[in-house]
Each structure stands twice: as C-alpha cells, then as structure tokens.
Write an enzyme that holds these catalytic residues in place. Structure first.
Site, mmCIF file in Angstrom:
data_model
loop_
_atom_site.group_PDB
_atom_site.id
_atom_site.type_symbol
_atom_site.label_atom_id
_atom_site.label_comp_id
_atom_site.label_asym_id
_atom_site.label_seq_id
_atom_site.Cartn_x
_atom_site.Cartn_y
_atom_site.Cartn_z
ATOM 1 C CG MET A 130 -1.738 1.224 1.354
ATOM 2 S SD MET A 130 -2.965 1.182 2.671
ATOM 3 C CE MET A 130 -1.983 0.970 4.119
ATOM 4 N N PRO A 131 1.213 1.777 -1.183
ATOM 5 C CG PRO A 131 2.021 1.809 -3.351
ATOM 6 C CD PRO A 131 0.978 1.193 -2.500
ATOM 7 C CE1 TYR A 132 -0.367 9.468 3.063
ATOM 8 C CE2 TYR A 132 1.980 9.820 3.403
ATOM 9 C CZ TYR A 132 0.678 10.267 3.487
ATOM 10 O OH TYR A 132 0.419 11.506 3.992
ATOM 11 N N GLY A 137 -4.957 0.647 -4.100
ATOM 12 C CA GLY A 137 -4.259 0.608 -2.819
ATOM 13 C C GLY A 137 -3.203 1.689 -2.702
ATOM 14 C CG PHE A 188 -3.776 5.914 0.184
ATOM 15 C CD1 PHE A 188 -5.079 6.322 0.400
ATOM 16 C CD2 PHE A 188 -3.450 4.564 0.349
ATOM 17 C CE1 PHE A 188 -6.047 5.400 0.782
ATOM 18 C CE2 PHE A 188 -4.406 3.646 0.732
ATOM 19 C CZ PHE A 188 -5.708 4.062 0.944
#
Length: 73
Positions: A1-3, A39, A41
């Site tokens: 889940m990259p942010y 997934g 953000f």
C-alpha cells in the site's frame, strides 16, 4: 500500500493540475512497481509561502526581494 506525500507552495496550482499529478504518480507506481491503483494513496499538502523557507528566508520574503523569481518553481 504505497503512500506518497507531495508538498508544494500554495500559489496558483489548480485543482485540475493536482488531479493530474495524483493520476500520473499513481500510474508510475502501477507501471514501475506493479502496485495496485486502488491501494495507492497520493496526498498533496499545500504550504503557505510564509511557512516555506530556503536559505534562511521564507519564500514570501525571497519573492518580495526578487519579484523576477518565478512563483511556480
């Protein structure tokens, strides 16, 4: 889940430009890292130029002293 968190000064960036940045950053993560877009953000923080400093001065002050400095650098 990259942010991904992007910080820019709050001077003239349009909603459309921000949508494009969010879309294209997401696409890079999908293409290069095989991440899922649902997934991923991307957050854009807009910082007032009074709160962004460089070389011991705020960006507001730098621009006041040198109006030829391009605002969208």
């Amino acid at each position: 889940m990259p942010y991904v968190n992007i910080r820019i000064t709050d001077d003239g960036v349009t909603a459309e430009q921000k949508r494009q940045v969010i879309h294209e950053v997401t696409e890079v993560l999908v293409r290069v890292l095989n991440k899922r877009p649902d997934g991923t953000f991307v957050v854009i923080d807009e910082v007032p130029t009074d709160n962004w400093g460089h070389g011991g001065e705020s960006v507001t002050e730098i621009r006041r002293k040198n109006p030829t400095v391009h605002q969208n650098r």
